[in-house]
Design a protein around this motif. Structure first.
Motif, PDB file in Angstrom:
ATOM      1  N   MET A   1     -15.876  13.185  30.424  1.00 20.47           N
ATOM      2  CA  MET A   1     -16.600  12.994  31.660  1.00 20.47           C
ATOM      3  C   MET A   1     -15.689  13.313  32.829  1.00 20.47           C
ATOM      4  SD  MET A   1     -19.079   9.883  32.464  1.00 20.47           S
ATOM      5  CE  MET A   1     -20.193   9.981  33.808  1.00 20.47           C
ATOM      6  N   SER A   2     -16.229  13.885  33.897  1.00 18.88           N
ATOM      7  CA  SER A   2     -15.428  14.374  35.016  1.00 18.88           C
ATOM      8  C   SER A   2     -14.913  13.268  35.917  1.00 18.88           C
ATOM      9  CB  SER A   2     -16.262  15.355  35.851  1.00 18.88           C
ATOM     10  OG  SER A   2     -17.311  14.655  36.516  1.00 18.88           O
ATOM     11  N   GLY A   3     -15.388  12.042  35.760  1.00 18.44           N
ATOM     12  CA  GLY A   3     -14.943  10.967  36.628  1.00 18.44           C
ATOM     13  C   GLY A   3     -15.835  10.791  37.847  1.00 18.44           C
ATOM     14  N   LYS A   4     -16.735  11.722  38.072  1.00 14.95           N
ATOM     15  CA  LYS A   4     -17.669  11.589  39.186  1.00 14.95           C
ATOM     16  C   LYS A   4     -18.677  10.499  38.847  1.00 14.95           C
ATOM     17  CE  LYS A   4     -18.307  15.652  41.956  1.00 14.95           C
ATOM     18  NZ  LYS A   4     -19.236  16.701  42.332  1.00 14.95           N
ATOM     19  N   PRO A   5     -19.013   9.640  39.830  1.00 14.18           N
ATOM     20  CA  PRO A   5     -20.033   8.629  39.541  1.00 14.18           C
ATOM     21  C   PRO A   5     -21.401   9.280  39.349  1.00 14.18           C
ATOM     22  CG  PRO A   5     -19.366   8.557  41.858  1.00 14.18           C
ATOM     23  CD  PRO A   5     -18.478   9.557  41.169  1.00 14.18           C
ATOM     24  N   LEU A   6     -22.238   8.609  38.570  1.00 10.73           N
ATOM     25  CA  LEU A   6     -23.592   9.121  38.363  1.00 10.73           C
ATOM     26  C   LEU A   6     -24.381   9.014  39.663  1.00 10.73           C
ATOM     27  CD1 LEU A   6     -24.332   7.578  34.855  1.00 10.73           C
ATOM     28  CD2 LEU A   6     -23.780   9.951  35.394  1.00 10.73           C
ATOM     29  N   LYS A   7     -25.289   9.958  39.851  1.00 15.00           N
ATOM     30  CA  LYS A   7     -26.086   9.989  41.070  1.00 15.00           C
ATOM     31  C   LYS A   7     -27.206   8.966  41.012  1.00 15.00           C
ATOM     32  CE  LYS A   7     -25.425  14.812  42.242  1.00 15.00           C
ATOM     33  NZ  LYS A   7     -25.717  15.328  43.548  1.00 15.00           N
TER      34      LYS A   7
ATOM     35  N   ARG B   1     -29.814  16.697  34.693  1.00 15.16           N
ATOM     36  CA  ARG B   1     -30.054  15.288  34.348  1.00 15.16           C
ATOM     37  C   ARG B   1     -28.777  14.554  33.946  1.00 15.16           C
ATOM     38  NH1 ARG B   1     -35.812  15.738  31.247  1.00 15.16           N
ATOM     39  NH2 ARG B   1     -36.992  16.336  33.102  1.00 15.16           N
ATOM     40  N   HIS B   2     -27.782  15.284  33.464  1.00 16.73           N
ATOM     41  CA  HIS B   2     -26.530  14.630  33.074  1.00 16.73           C
ATOM     42  C   HIS B   2     -25.815  13.986  34.264  1.00 16.73           C
ATOM     43  CE1 HIS B   2     -25.077  18.527  34.524  1.00 16.73           C
ATOM     44  NE2 HIS B   2     -23.925  17.919  34.736  1.00 16.73           N
ATOM     45  N   ARG B   3     -26.205  14.362  35.484  1.00 17.81           N
ATOM     46  CA  ARG B   3     -25.595  13.796  36.689  1.00 17.81           C
ATOM     47  C   ARG B   3     -26.153  12.412  37.035  1.00 17.81           C
ATOM     48  NH1 ARG B   3     -25.927  18.890  40.880  1.00 17.81           N
ATOM     49  NH2 ARG B   3     -24.586  20.324  39.755  1.00 17.81           N
ATOM     50  N   TYR B   4     -27.208  12.011  36.336  1.00 20.95           N
ATOM     51  CA  TYR B   4     -27.923  10.768  36.640  1.00 20.95           C
ATOM     52  C   TYR B   4     -27.797   9.801  35.470  1.00 20.95           C
ATOM     53  CZ  TYR B   4     -29.980  13.488  40.405  1.00 20.95           C
ATOM     54  OH  TYR B   4     -30.143  14.259  41.516  1.00 20.95           O
ATOM     55  N   PRO B   5     -28.065   8.516  35.710  1.00 15.24           N
ATOM     56  CA  PRO B   5     -28.045   7.558  34.591  1.00 15.24           C
ATOM     57  C   PRO B   5     -29.028   7.964  33.492  1.00 15.24           C
ATOM     58  CG  PRO B   5     -28.117   6.393  36.682  1.00 15.24           C
ATOM     59  CD  PRO B   5     -28.327   7.851  36.993  1.00 15.24           C
ATOM     60  N   LYS B   6     -28.707   7.596  32.283  1.00 13.78           N
ATOM     61  CA  LYS B   6     -29.555   7.904  31.125  1.00 13.78           C
ATOM     62  C   LYS B   6     -30.972   7.380  31.380  1.00 13.78           C
ATOM     63  CE  LYS B   6     -29.723   7.375  26.157  1.00 13.78           C
ATOM     64  NZ  LYS B   6     -29.084   8.284  25.276  1.00 13.78           N
TER      65      LYS B   6
END
Length: 154
Positions: free
Chosen positions: A1-7, A85-90
Motif C-alpha cells: 500500500m502506498s501509505g496514502k489514506p483512503l478517500k 475503487r481501491h482509493r476508497y474503503p472496501k
C-alpha cells in the motif's frame, strides 16, 4: 500500500469561469486527454466548502477571495469507476459530489501540480462540456451557462 489514506466518498467539483462564461479545464496526467474542472475529496475534519477552496489552491495555485466561491447547494451521486475503487474503503461504490463555481479573471496565473495535471485551457462552455469525461462535470458546466444567463437577464 502506498501509505496514502483512503478517500472519503464525498467530493467538491468547482467550475472556474471568467466573466464571459469561458471555462477553465485542467488535463489529468493519466489517462491522456482526461479533462475536468477542479475536483477533489473531502479530508478529515473539513467542511465541503473548505474542500472546494483547498482543491482550487492545490490544483491551480489560485487562492479564492472571500465571497468568490459560490456554493450551489446541489450535489450528484455517481458510481465510482471500478479502476479507482481501491482509493476508497472496501465496499464503497458511490461518491457524492457537491457543486461550486467561482469567477476568476482570465489572466489569473495557473500553477498546476505536475504529478496530477499536465495542461490547462480556457474553453467556451459548449466545448468544455464536450471535453470533460464526467457526466456530472458536463451537467455543472451546462447549468453554469443557465445561471450566468439568468444573472445577465436581471
Amino acid at each position: 500500500m502506498s501509505g496514502k489514506p483512503l478517500k472519503y466518498p464525498v467530493s467538491a467539483l468547482v467550475v472556474l469561469h471568467d466573466e464571459d462564461g469561458n471555462i477553465l479545464l485542467i488535463e489529468r496526467t493519466a489517462p491522456q486527454g482526461f479533462w475536468q474542472s477542479v475536483t477533489g475529496s473531502l479530508e478529515e475534519g473539513e467542511r465541503i466548502e473548505e474542500t472546494a477552496w483547498r482543491e482550487v489552491w492545490e490544483e491551480t495555485g489560485i487562492r479564492l477571495a472571500n465571497g468568490q466561491l459560490e456554493n450551489w447547494h446541489d450535489s450528484t451521486v455517481y458510481e465510482i469507476y471500478h479502476h479507482w475503487r481501491h482509493r476508497y474503503p472496501k465496499g464503497v461504490f458511490e461518491n457524492r459530489e457537491h457543486i461550486f463555481s467561482a469567477q476568476i479573471p482570465r489572466d489569473t496565473p495557473i500553477v498546476l501540480q505536475p504529478d496530477e495535471h499536465v495542461a490547462y485551457g480556457w474553453f467556451g462552455a459548449e466545448e468544455a462540456a464536450e471535453k470533460v469525461f464526467s457526466p456530472s462535470n458536463k451537467r455543472a458546466i451546462l447549468e453554469l451557462v443557465k445561471r450566468l444567463n439568468a444573472k445577465k437577464a436581471v
